[in-house]
Design a protein around this motif. Structure first.
Motif: not given
Length: 526
Positions: A142-156
């Motif tokens: 769960c924590a990894a999914a949040v970290t990875i997902g939010f980490g891609q907001v910068k590319n969006i």
């Protein structure tokens, strides 16, 4: 005797090379299904591999370098027809913390992971994974999914120079929102919208297919196939839009940029690295740095689809894939749950489907690399966000609360600490789970009842951590009361006992004799 020896040799060969169990019965029907499944998984694996390399902090071609070896190795050494090996979101996140964007470190890490995994498999140490509890795994994912997902907001949003640390990443992402590029935002949101819609369409199919007409069933299969290949379709469409903008002189999007062309050379993994200031870092230095933080992900699988797999054999297959992968500049791989699900749903019949997937990746490396220059980063970010979103299963805390509330502790420790450093999250969760397990061993439930004679009923094994607790109970209820009581120790549920406990019981027997009362053992097993 010779026949028995021959049977044993054949069984040993099948155990070492599981391909021998299914290859003799291979037929054209299986070949057709494996081709369809391998092609479908390949069209899913290529865009995901490009995206996961971005998560690992490596050039996108390294994702493809890591995506093909597993199909060939697992076909020979794997025991499941469904499982596919390759880059995954969590493994990419773990790698990014150690390799610092350096491909040499990535390749050495792959080699070290492979050696450790294969060594553990050969020593039959797969049981060590049983000490990672389900709450720890769920908290980490769960924590990894949040970290990875939010980490891609910068590319969006098309933002640059965002730190890797999660808390800093959150701060600077919101701080730099005014700098967002309109083109990246629109394209990224469109990609997310289409990926979500195709996922929902796929999930809504098949509920009453046996009652539908032939035309409806064919339409459903077509929609299901398109939805399954949604990652490839979205990336291709986004690349077409970006290419059209670039050739007309409009730079609306942040692109992947130049990538190395062609297949990776097959060479011995680098044994040293020369940094920018000219300092040479030897293989042993790199190994020491990586071993200080190394955390490798293992594939755990059980009974599924009416067959069982050998966990140690799976670990060996992953280890060998990583060892050979290091010769083609791959970063560490493991089993992909998402692509494994696609493989199973498309009706794969044997591990040979992985060969087709591997060929698709190799063809992409050989002929399509120049086109990857125009892939927008926003489209890859959308692929990653949709890939990790199913891992954010926040129903787990509710389930833990209903079943055993104390299990929330390792879940929450793992979840919270993982936002600081993902590897420390698992370590913290395992430590907390270990202490909880030790407490159960040291403080087993003991039922105390008085029927004129004191009766102590034990519900588990007697091991050395329990000696002090047991002695206190005996003294409190039998030896330090007036009048002193005889004791019956009911051992009907005791399955194990060690020397320390025997020594303590001997001392207790002496104390009972000195006080003129008896201590009797009941239900002892030979």
């Amino acid at each position: 005797m010779e026949r028995v020896t021959g049977i044993r040799c054949c069984a040993a060969l099948r155990s070492c090379f599981p391909i021998l169990t299914w290859l003799p019965g291979y037929n054209l029907t299986w070949l057709k299904m494996d081709l369809i499944a391998g092609l479908t998984v390949g069209l899913t694996a290529v865009p995901q591999a490009l995206a996961y390399a971005e998560v690992a902090g490596l050039p996108v071609q390294y994702g493809l370098y890591s995506a093909f070896m597993g199909g060939f190795i697992y076909c020979i050494f794997g025991t499941s027809k469904d499982i596919t090996l390759g880059p995954t979101a969590i493994m990419s996140l773990l790698c990014s913390a150690y390799i610092g964007g350096d491909p040499v470190f990535a390749v050495v890490l792959t080699l070290l992971c492979g050696i450790i995994q294969a060594g553990m498999a050969l020593l039959r140490l797969g049981f060590l994974l049983d000490f990672i509890s389900h709450p720890v795994i769920k908290g980490f994912t769960c924590a990894a999914a949040v970290t990875i997902g939010f980490g891609q907001v910068k590319n969006i949003l098309g933002l640059k120079e965002i730190p890797q640390q999660f808390y800093l990443q959150v701060y600077y992402t919101f701080h730099k929102i005014p700098e967002a590029r309109v083109g990246d935002v629109i394209l990224g949101l469109c990609c997310l919208f289409f990926l979500v819609m195709l996922t929902l369409m796929k999930n809504s199919l098949g509920s009453s297919e046996h009652e539908a007409s032939l035309l409806v069933r064919s339409a459903r299969r077509l929609v299901w196939s398109l939805a399954t290949m949604r990652n490839a379709l979205v990336v291709i469409a986004a690349t077409g839009v970006a290419y059209s903008a670039e050739v007309t002189g409009h730079h609306f999007f942040s692109l992947t940029g130049k990538t190395a062309e062609g297949l990776p050379p097959f060479k011995v993994p680098p044994l040293s690295e020369t940094v920018a200031n000219g300092t040479v870092i030897t293989f042993s230095d790199i190994a020491k740095m990586l071993f200080g933080h190394i955390l490798h992900s293992f594939l755990r699988a059980g009974s599924k689809n009416n067959y069982r797999i050998d966990a140690n054999q799976e670990l060996f297959a992953i280890g060998l894939t990583n060892i050979l992968g290091s010769f083609v500049s791959a970063y560490p791989v493991t089993g992909s749950f998402g692509r494994t699900a696609v493989n199973s749903q498309t009706g794969v019949c044997s591990p040979a489907g992985g060969i087709v997937t591997g060929v698709i990746v190799l063809l992409s490396l050989a002929f399509l690399m120049p086109l990857f220059f125009y892939i927008p980063k926003a489209s890859l970010a959308a692929v990653i966000i949709c890939a990790v979103s199913p891992m954010m299963d926040f129903r787990v805390p509710v389930q833990l609360w209903r079943v055993k509330r104390l299990d929330l502790l390792p879940f929450l420790v793992t979840f919270v600490v993982s936002f600081w450093e993902v590897q420390y999250g698992i370590v913290g969760g395992v430590v907390v789970s270990g202490f909880m397990l030790l407490h159960i061993v040291a403080r087993p439930k003991v039922k105390v009842s008085d029927h004129g004679v004191l009766l102590l009923e034990l519900d588990s094994g007697l091991n050395f951590p329990v000696t002090e607790h047991l002695s206190r109970l005996v003294y409190k209820h039998a030896l330090q009361v007036s009048p002193r009581r005889c004791l019956v120790l009911d051992c009907a549920h005791v399955s194990s006992i060690d020397f320390t406990v025997v020594h303590e019981l001997t001392e207790l027997l002496k104390q009972f004799e000195l006080r003129g009362v008896s201590m009797i053992f009941a239900g002892l097993k030979p």
